[in-house]
Design a protein around this motif. Structure first.
Motif, mmCIF file in Angstrom:
data_model
loop_
_atom_site.group_PDB
_atom_site.id
_atom_site.type_symbol
_atom_site.label_atom_id
_atom_site.label_comp_id
_atom_site.label_asym_id
_atom_site.label_seq_id
_atom_site.Cartn_x
_atom_site.Cartn_y
_atom_site.Cartn_z
ATOM 1 N N GLN A 293 0.832 -1.205 0.000
ATOM 2 C CA GLN A 293 0.000 0.000 0.000
ATOM 3 C C GLN A 293 0.866 1.255 0.000
ATOM 4 O O GLN A 293 0.628 2.195 -0.758
ATOM 5 C CB GLN A 293 -0.917 0.008 1.220
ATOM 6 C CG GLN A 293 -2.021 -1.030 1.218
ATOM 7 C CD GLN A 293 -3.034 -0.785 2.328
ATOM 8 O OE1 GLN A 293 -3.057 0.269 2.957
ATOM 9 N NE2 GLN A 293 -3.883 -1.766 2.573
ATOM 10 N N PHE B 292 -7.263 5.467 -10.615
ATOM 11 C CA PHE B 292 -6.750 4.251 -9.986
ATOM 12 C C PHE B 292 -7.523 3.031 -10.469
ATOM 13 O O PHE B 292 -8.751 2.992 -10.412
ATOM 14 C CB PHE B 292 -6.832 4.376 -8.457
ATOM 15 C CG PHE B 292 -6.082 5.567 -7.939
ATOM 16 C CD1 PHE B 292 -4.707 5.548 -7.842
ATOM 17 C CD2 PHE B 292 -6.765 6.726 -7.575
ATOM 18 C CE1 PHE B 292 -4.008 6.665 -7.388
ATOM 19 C CE2 PHE B 292 -6.072 7.839 -7.121
ATOM 20 C CZ PHE B 292 -4.694 7.803 -7.035
ATOM 21 N N LEU C 219 -8.107 -1.614 -7.978
ATOM 22 C CA LEU C 219 -8.308 -1.381 -6.543
ATOM 23 C C LEU C 219 -9.075 -2.590 -5.998
ATOM 24 O O LEU C 219 -10.233 -2.485 -5.600
ATOM 25 C CB LEU C 219 -9.128 -0.101 -6.325
ATOM 26 C CG LEU C 219 -8.389 1.232 -6.410
ATOM 27 C CD1 LEU C 219 -9.379 2.381 -6.492
ATOM 28 C CD2 LEU C 219 -7.466 1.408 -5.214
ATOM 29 N N ILE D 281 -9.542 -2.577 1.226
ATOM 30 C CA ILE D 281 -9.636 -1.687 0.065
ATOM 31 C C ILE D 281 -10.159 -0.316 0.484
ATOM 32 O O ILE D 281 -9.652 0.722 0.040
ATOM 33 C CB ILE D 281 -10.527 -2.301 -1.023
ATOM 34 C CG1 ILE D 281 -9.911 -3.604 -1.551
ATOM 35 C CG2 ILE D 281 -10.732 -1.310 -2.158
ATOM 36 C CD1 ILE D 281 -8.523 -3.463 -2.144
ATOM 37 N N CYS E 73 -8.091 3.247 0.171
ATOM 38 C CA CYS E 73 -8.606 4.418 -0.523
ATOM 39 C C CYS E 73 -8.608 5.644 0.384
ATOM 40 O O CYS E 73 -8.317 6.768 -0.066
ATOM 41 C CB CYS E 73 -10.019 4.149 -1.050
ATOM 42 S SG CYS E 73 -10.089 2.969 -2.415
ATOM 43 N N LEU F 34 -5.111 6.862 0.476
ATOM 44 C CA LEU F 34 -4.808 7.550 -0.779
ATOM 45 C C LEU F 34 -5.325 8.988 -0.739
ATOM 46 O O LEU F 34 -4.609 9.930 -1.080
ATOM 47 C CB LEU F 34 -5.469 6.818 -1.938
ATOM 48 C CG LEU F 34 -4.675 5.815 -2.765
ATOM 49 C CD1 LEU F 34 -5.568 5.211 -3.845
ATOM 50 C CD2 LEU F 34 -3.438 6.434 -3.383
ATOM 51 N N ARG F 35 -6.575 9.123 -0.321
ATOM 52 C CA ARG F 35 -7.184 10.457 -0.286
ATOM 53 C C ARG F 35 -6.433 11.379 0.660
ATOM 54 O O ARG F 35 -6.152 12.546 0.336
ATOM 55 C CB ARG F 35 -8.640 10.342 0.149
ATOM 56 C CG ARG F 35 -9.404 11.661 0.049
ATOM 57 C CD ARG F 35 -9.717 11.951 -1.396
ATOM 58 N NE ARG F 35 -10.215 13.298 -1.612
ATOM 59 C CZ ARG F 35 -10.717 13.713 -2.773
ATOM 60 N NH1 ARG F 35 -10.772 12.885 -3.793
ATOM 61 N NH2 ARG F 35 -11.140 14.941 -2.925
ATOM 62 N N ALA G 128 -11.726 6.307 -9.683
ATOM 63 C CA ALA G 128 -11.499 4.874 -9.481
ATOM 64 C C ALA G 128 -12.235 4.076 -10.535
ATOM 65 O O ALA G 128 -13.407 4.338 -10.825
ATOM 66 C CB ALA G 128 -11.956 4.460 -8.086
ATOM 67 N N GLN H 113 -14.157 -5.269 -3.730
ATOM 68 C CA GLN H 113 -14.530 -4.033 -4.428
ATOM 69 C C GLN H 113 -16.017 -3.760 -4.301
ATOM 70 O O GLN H 113 -16.840 -4.415 -4.933
ATOM 71 C CB GLN H 113 -14.141 -4.133 -5.902
ATOM 72 C CG GLN H 113 -14.257 -2.805 -6.643
ATOM 73 C CD GLN H 113 -13.789 -2.911 -8.073
ATOM 74 O OE1 GLN H 113 -14.549 -3.265 -8.963
ATOM 75 N NE2 GLN H 113 -12.509 -2.611 -8.301
ATOM 76 N N ILE I 95 -15.401 2.538 -1.608
ATOM 77 C CA ILE I 95 -14.462 3.286 -2.436
ATOM 78 C C ILE I 95 -14.955 4.699 -2.729
ATOM 79 O O ILE I 95 -14.180 5.667 -2.700
ATOM 80 C CB ILE I 95 -14.211 2.522 -3.753
ATOM 81 C CG1 ILE I 95 -13.537 1.176 -3.454
ATOM 82 C CG2 ILE I 95 -13.366 3.347 -4.717
ATOM 83 C CD1 ILE I 95 -13.382 0.274 -4.659
ATOM 84 N N TYR J 58 -14.072 8.376 -1.149
ATOM 85 C CA TYR J 58 -12.730 8.932 -1.256
ATOM 86 C C TYR J 58 -12.372 9.345 -2.679
ATOM 87 O O TYR J 58 -11.222 9.702 -2.952
ATOM 88 C CB TYR J 58 -11.713 7.923 -0.722
ATOM 89 C CG TYR J 58 -12.097 7.405 0.645
ATOM 90 C CD1 TYR J 58 -12.020 8.227 1.758
ATOM 91 C CD2 TYR J 58 -12.601 6.120 0.810
ATOM 92 C CE1 TYR J 58 -12.416 7.782 3.012
ATOM 93 C CE2 TYR J 58 -12.991 5.660 2.061
ATOM 94 C CZ TYR J 58 -12.894 6.496 3.159
ATOM 95 O OH TYR J 58 -13.301 6.048 4.392
ATOM 96 N N MET J 59 -13.343 9.294 -3.584
ATOM 97 C CA MET J 59 -13.080 9.591 -4.981
ATOM 98 C C MET J 59 -13.939 10.748 -5.475
ATOM 99 O O MET J 59 -15.006 11.023 -4.944
ATOM 100 C CB MET J 59 -13.346 8.348 -5.844
ATOM 101 C CG MET J 59 -12.461 7.159 -5.506
ATOM 102 S SD MET J 59 -10.707 7.471 -5.867
ATOM 103 C CE MET J 59 -9.911 6.214 -4.842
#
Length: 493
Positions: free
Chosen positions: A312, A332, A335, A361, A365, A368-369, A381, A399, A404, A407-408
């Motif tokens: 990660q 991304f 994921l 996952i 995420c 990542l954010r 994503a 998934q 997810i 954060y996207m």
């Protein structure tokens, strides 16, 4: 012995010199006047006087009057003065003489409002990032009024602003304390460029020309592909050890500059956990078989273990580097956990249960954010197309939309009709229903998230079903009718 007519002088540090002529008197008194110096303080940008600024010398602290002036007594050559004012950078000066010293203080604040360039309405949840030569200084997220405010800023700086549904804005900050930003609404109409094409600049220019002369306006390009290869020379020791960089490719910053010169939105595609290159260099971070050897999927590729913190960390560090390359967005892919091959033989750092997979996952995420938010670069994503239809099931790969999406900025489901089965969507041959599959999938996904949806569309034929202009248009129309935030055509070639 003093002679008649001679001049008598008296001096003392911090006082004006005085003199008198000897005329036979037996005594001579001198009244020394303290030397006074005016310190005038101004704003560097506006040249306006700064009232209530604090001037500190050896004798203490004095505040300027409404005209920005203080008068100091007994100031000596070489004395140090520190001048401070609210919302300005403190300055130290040395007194070099004279009855008046002008000092200009640089403001260190920046305020403004982010608005929609078309409607003039405030843009909330925009990320506003202050960047200096040494990197990101600070950032803020706008509220309902679209406002932002920063204190204690260096100079010179650049302001980067990003918000979902808009083009990213990057501008140098001139000598001002207020800077409003007008973001242009933007809907992606893109194509995909695999990493291999970056080795052929003529082909790159050909695709850029294709975008220029059509309705297209964006390119998604592999920067970290599904082999783990990188399109830029990473400075990470793990990337250097694994030999991930592909030196045959053109300079990525040149590619981005070519896109921007033509007004093309450049998206960097980063594959996360399918990475045979890093798995070969760090097998302890890979998915394993029961005998502890590295597991391979149906294509013979190794995967990183999504439970593995080091795996990660590597992907997050790569993403952070890529934010510095000038891309308008980071996308991304992979994921997730592996979906094909001898899955019963997979062994992970933790027990692979649906709950733990989804948690891994989702937490990745979130990391990542947190790591990328300061850079004001939108994040998207890629998801399996079926994720719209099985929202509470992780499909064995960890998934799920709800883990997810928070954060996207965009979700890109791969709604290729050729990948759908008749059991998932009620058509005997879904590939023959390009409009229906895309439209229904996007509408269904929108029921489960407020995040903007921008689907991948099928740009390849399948079996005896040819996807030509008519099929492509049907998918585009379906995305538009489903009120998506644009679309991207996928063709792996």
């Amino acid at each position: 012995c003093v002679k008649m007519g001679e001049r008598l002088n008296a001096s003392a540090l911090g006082y004006a010199d005085v003199s008198a002529v000897f005329a036979g008197q037996s005594t001579q008194n001198f009244a020394l006047k303290p030397v006074t110096t005016q310190i005038a303080v101004f704003d560097l940008y506006t040249k306006h006087p700064l009232a209530d600024a604090v001037v500190t010398s050896g004798s203490g602290h004095v505040r300027t009057d409404k005209d920005g002036v203080v008068t100091l007594k007994h100031l000596l050559l070489g004395d140090s003065l520190v001048i401070e004012a609210l919302d300005h950078i403190a300055t130290e000066v040395r007194y070099t003489g004279g009855g008046r010293v002008a000092v200009e203080l640089r403001p260190n604040t920046l305020r403004g409002v982010v608005k929609n360039s078309n409607s003039g309405q405030a843009v909330r949840d925009a990320t506003v990032s202050v960047v200096s030569a040494s990197g990101v200084v600070t950032y803020a997220i706008t509220g309902t009024d679209g406002g932002y405010a920063f204190l204690g800023l260096p100079y010179p700086i650049t302001l980067a602003v990003a918000a979902a549904g808009y083009s990213r804005s990057v501008n140098a900050v001139s000598p001002v304390t207020e800077m409003n930003v007008a973001l242009e609404p933007f809907v992606v109409k893109g194509i995909y460029m695999p990493l291999g094409i970056l080795t052929d600049e003529a082909k790159v220019r050909e695709l850029i020309d294709l975008v220029k002369r059509t309705e297209l306006n964006a390119i998604v390009v592999d920067i970290k592909n599904d082999r783990g290869w990188l399109a830029y020379p990473s400075k990470l020791p793990e990337a250097e050890k694994s030999g991930a960089y592909t030196p045959q490719v053109m300079d990525v910053t040149k590619f981005v500059a070519m896109c921007h010169q033509e007004g093309i939105y450049a998206i960097a595609r980063l594959v996360m956990f399918k990475d045979e290159t890093l798995a070969a260099a760090y097998p302890a971070w890979a998915v394993h078989q029961p005998d502890d050897s590295v597991w391979k999927d149906a294509s013979g590729a190794a995967w990183l273990d999504p439970f593995c913190r080091e795996a990660q960390d590597y992907n997050i560090a790569i993403a952070r580097e890529v934010t510095q390359l000038g891309f308008d967005e980071l996308q991304f892919d992979y994921l997730r956990f592996p979906s094909d091959g001898a899955l019963k033989l997979t062994r992970y750092a933790q027990e692979s249960t649906p709950e733990l997979r989804c948690q891994a996952i989702g937490e990745f995420c979130a990391r990542l954010r947190q790591a990328l938010q300061p850079y004001a670069v939108p994040m998207s994503a890629d998801l399996f197309g079926m994720s719209a239809w099985v929202v509470d099931n992780d499909m064995g790969i960890g998934q799920r939309v709800k883990d997810i999406a928070p954060y996207m900025d965009y979700l890109s489901p791969m709604v290729y009709p050729a990948t759908f089965s008749s059991t998932l969507i009620d058509y005997d041959e879904p590939v023959r229903y390009p409009y229906e599959v895309v439209y229904r999938s996007c509408v269904e996904l929108a029921q489960h998230t407020s995040v903007r949806i921008r689907p991948w569309l099928q740009h390849y034929s399948w079996g005896d079903v040819t996807y030509g202009v008519a099929e492509l248009r049907l998918q585009q129309n379906a995305a538009a009718d489903a009120d998506t935030a644009g679309w991207i055509f996928w063709n792996s070639a």
